[in-house]
Design an enzyme around this catalytic site. Structure first.
Site, PDB file in Angstrom:
ATOM      1  N   ARG A  92       1.013  -1.006  -0.065  1.00 49.66           N
ATOM      2  CA  ARG A  92       0.078   0.060  -0.119  1.00 49.66           C
ATOM      3  C   ARG A  92       1.012   1.215  -0.223  1.00 49.66           C
ATOM      4  NH1 ARG A  92      -4.778  -0.920   2.741  1.00 49.66           N
ATOM      5  NH2 ARG A  92      -3.610  -2.429   3.993  1.00 49.66           N
ATOM      6  N   TYR A  93       1.742   1.262   0.816  1.00 46.58           N
ATOM      7  CA  TYR A  93       2.787   2.228   0.988  1.00 46.58           C
ATOM      8  C   TYR A  93       4.214   2.045  -0.027  1.00 46.58           C
ATOM      9  CZ  TYR A  93      -0.081   2.723   5.102  1.00 46.58           C
ATOM     10  OH  TYR A  93      -1.115   2.834   6.001  1.00 46.58           O
ATOM     11  N   ARG A  96       7.434  -0.049   2.012  1.00 43.40           N
ATOM     12  CA  ARG A  96       7.144  -1.340   2.886  1.00 43.40           C
ATOM     13  C   ARG A  96       5.946  -2.183   2.313  1.00 43.40           C
ATOM     14  NH1 ARG A  96       5.428   3.467   4.782  1.00 43.40           N
ATOM     15  NH2 ARG A  96       3.594   3.833   5.904  1.00 43.40           N
ATOM     16  N   CYS A 105      -4.299 -17.659  14.607  1.00 41.51           N
ATOM     17  CA  CYS A 105      -3.792 -16.732  15.483  1.00 41.51           C
ATOM     18  C   CYS A 105      -3.873 -17.686  17.115  1.00 41.51           C
ATOM     19  CB  CYS A 105      -4.730 -15.661  16.008  1.00 41.51           C
ATOM     20  SG  CYS A 105      -4.646 -14.526  14.546  1.00 41.51           S
ATOM     21  N   CYS A 109      -9.736 -12.245  18.622  1.00 40.91           N
ATOM     22  CA  CYS A 109     -10.153 -10.922  19.182  1.00 40.91           C
ATOM     23  C   CYS A 109     -11.725 -10.639  18.491  1.00 40.91           C
ATOM     24  CB  CYS A 109      -9.285  -9.841  18.960  1.00 40.91           C
ATOM     25  SG  CYS A 109      -7.546 -10.315  19.471  1.00 40.91           S
ATOM     26  N   CYS A 112     -11.738  -8.013  15.607  1.00 43.16           N
ATOM     27  CA  CYS A 112     -10.671  -8.183  14.503  1.00 43.16           C
ATOM     28  C   CYS A 112     -10.822  -7.606  13.303  1.00 43.16           C
ATOM     29  CB  CYS A 112     -10.134  -9.789  14.460  1.00 43.16           C
ATOM     30  SG  CYS A 112      -8.802  -9.995  13.229  1.00 43.16           S
ATOM     31  N   ARG A 114      -9.429  -8.360  10.534  1.00 38.53           N
ATOM     32  CA  ARG A 114      -9.290  -9.186   9.593  1.00 38.53           C
ATOM     33  C   ARG A 114     -10.181 -10.543  10.013  1.00 38.53           C
ATOM     34  NH1 ARG A 114      -3.408  -8.258   8.833  1.00 38.53           N
ATOM     35  NH2 ARG A 114      -3.340  -6.724   7.458  1.00 38.53           N
ATOM     36  N   ASP A 274     -11.592  -0.257  13.407  1.00 37.96           N
ATOM     37  CA  ASP A 274     -11.966  -0.483  12.067  1.00 37.96           C
ATOM     38  C   ASP A 274     -13.356  -1.132  11.912  1.00 37.96           C
ATOM     39  OD1 ASP A 274      -9.519   0.154  10.919  1.00 37.96           O
ATOM     40  OD2 ASP A 274      -8.770  -1.693  11.797  1.00 37.96           O
ATOM     41  N   ASP A 311      -7.334   3.864  10.073  1.00 35.35           N
ATOM     42  CA  ASP A 311      -7.059   3.250   8.591  1.00 35.35           C
ATOM     43  C   ASP A 311      -8.217   3.502   7.948  1.00 35.35           C
ATOM     44  OD1 ASP A 311      -5.161   1.507   7.440  1.00 35.35           O
ATOM     45  OD2 ASP A 311      -4.994   0.674   9.460  1.00 35.35           O
ATOM     46  N   LYS A 318      -3.260   4.625   6.651  1.00 32.80           N
ATOM     47  CA  LYS A 318      -3.378   5.133   7.922  1.00 32.80           C
ATOM     48  C   LYS A 318      -3.139   6.690   7.834  1.00 32.80           C
ATOM     49  CE  LYS A 318      -1.814   1.143  10.920  1.00 32.80           C
ATOM     50  NZ  LYS A 318      -1.527   0.687   9.437  1.00 32.80           N
TER      51      LYS A 318
HETATM   52  S1  SF4 Z   1      -6.650  -8.777  16.306  1.00 32.63           S
HETATM   53 FE1  SF4 Z   1      -7.235 -10.305  14.619  1.00 32.63          FE
HETATM   54  S2  SF4 Z   1      -4.996 -10.985  13.471  1.00 32.63           S
HETATM   55 FE2  SF4 Z   1      -4.951  -9.866  15.517  1.00 32.63          FE
HETATM   56  S3  SF4 Z   1      -4.474 -11.424  17.006  1.00 32.63           S
HETATM   57 FE3  SF4 Z   1      -6.759 -10.551  17.185  1.00 32.63          FE
HETATM   58  S4  SF4 Z   1      -7.627 -12.084  15.735  1.00 32.63           S
HETATM   59 FE4  SF4 Z   1      -5.595 -12.275  15.559  1.00 32.63          FE
END
Ligand code: SF4
Length: 350
Positions: A92-93, A96, A105, A109, A112, A114, A274, A311, A318
């Site tokens: 994207r940038y 990097r 994971c 979370c 999350c 993603r 997000d 973001d 960002k």
């Molecule tokens: S935010 Fe998403 S990618 Fe990061 S540890 Fe938690 S579940 Fe995994």
């Protein structure tokens, strides 16, 4: 509560550990069928099941509201897909790239960004895809930094990480390898000598960026894991997500930032939540976030100040989102007590 001895991997196991009442089993099973549920033993032990507002539970225990998607929420909230020239790479940038090695994971979370892509058994880059991603990095001399992300790259074995880090380090124009992870907090026992050796690369700088959102996450085990990394010469930064009911008050946010600094971790980013599907109950407004940043600036050391960032949806990257302390014309500036002061305009030199 009887302490669970192993990682919890289903709503039924959460029930048996008294983290959710049995009458909610069916509704939460529907959430778990859509979004992965895993809570490590250490995180489960931090939860007070008698507290309906426990900030650790809010991050990891599923909630029926996750199945209510708001119109503004989207499957790929930060637009990774639009900037992915080959599998696993997000470019994207200019200087990097992200290298998404794995879609798993150590915990999942509830907020999350993603969440539609990660989960147990979702795999990661195949050997052929990894080779193509590394070819892409090799073919783009402007890539100065490679950010290992996922999922969480530190769920991979030390042997696999060592191989990937060595192959990235062999690219002369890449000077920095950055690792984004939640593992030192949620599964600190994984940060052992072999994994630390795997992350270090001769003549390249490796940074580890820890994701932590509440001061209670910095357990003595997590602090020891971070100390092992820093003592091995790996500088650490942090990123936190601003979450309603978890860290959206200045005392909690300040305590988190202080705990990080005490662990020799420089607070780097505070993310505005997000627009991930089913996460509206965990998001604050930007105005609330700016007020918190202003309060943090007023009360805590400069070492404890992250940059508050958004973001921009759909992949525009960002941007820092304030608050701003300078008037638009640059002639009035606000101090840490909220008082305003004039700053003289520049005189034309003769
Ligand atoms: S935010 Fe998403 S990618 Fe990061 S540890 Fe938690 S579940 Fe995994």
């Amino acid at each position: 509560m009887k302490s669970p001895s192993t990682t919890l991997r289903s709503v039924d196991e959460l029930c048996r550990s008294a983290l959710v009442p049995r009458e909610r089993l069916n509704e939460l099973a529907a959430v778990a069928a859509r979004y992965a549920v895993v809570i490590t033993r250490l995180m489960a032990e931090l939860i007070d099941p008698a507290d309906p507002h426990d900030p650790i539970a809010r991050q990891f225990v599923p909630d029926a509201r996750e199945l209510k998607q708001q119109p503004e929420e989207r499957r790929d909230p930060i637009g990774d897909d639009a900037f992915s020239p080959v599998a696993g790479i997000v470019h994207r940038y200019p200087d990097r790239v992200l290298l998404k090695l794995v879609n798993a994971c150590a915990v999942y979370c509830r907020f999350c960004f993603r969440r539609e892509m990660v989960g147990p058994g979702r795999g990661g880059l195949s050997p052929a895809a990894l080779a193509a991603a590394l070819d892409y990095i090799r073919d783009h001399p402007q890539i100065w930094e490679v950010i290992l992300t996922g999922g969480d790259p530190l769920v991979l074995s030390a042997r696999r990480l060592k191989d990937v880090v060595a192959r990235i380090a062999a690219v002369a124009h890449v000077k920095v390898i950055r690792v984004h992870t939640r593992v030192p907090v949620v599964a600190p026992e994984r940060i052992n000598a072999a994994l630390i050796r795997a992350l270090r690369a001769r003549n390249k700088a490796t940074f580890v960026v820890l994701h932590a959102n509440h001061p209670r996450e910095l357990t003595k085990q997590a602090r020891a894991a971070c100390a092992r990394l820093v003592d091995a010469g790996i500088p650490m930064l942090s990123q936190s997500v601003l979450l309603r009911g978890v860290n959206d008050d200045v005392e909690t946010l300040g305590a988190l930032m202080r705990a990080l600094v005490e662990c020799r971790i420089k607070p780097y980013y505070l993310h505005q939540g997000d627009l991930a599907p089913g996460t509206a109950h965990l998001r604050t407004t930007i105005t609330e976030g700016q007020a918190l940043m202003r309060a943090l600036h007023g009360r805590y050391s400069g070492l404890c100040q992250p940059t508050y960032v958004l973001d921009i949806p759909d992949g525009y990257g960002k941007s820092p989102i304030g608050p701003n302390y300078l008037s638009e014309d640059g002639t009035v500036v606000e101090d840490f007590n909220g008082r305003q002061h004039r700053y003289p305009p520049r005189r034309r030199s003769s």
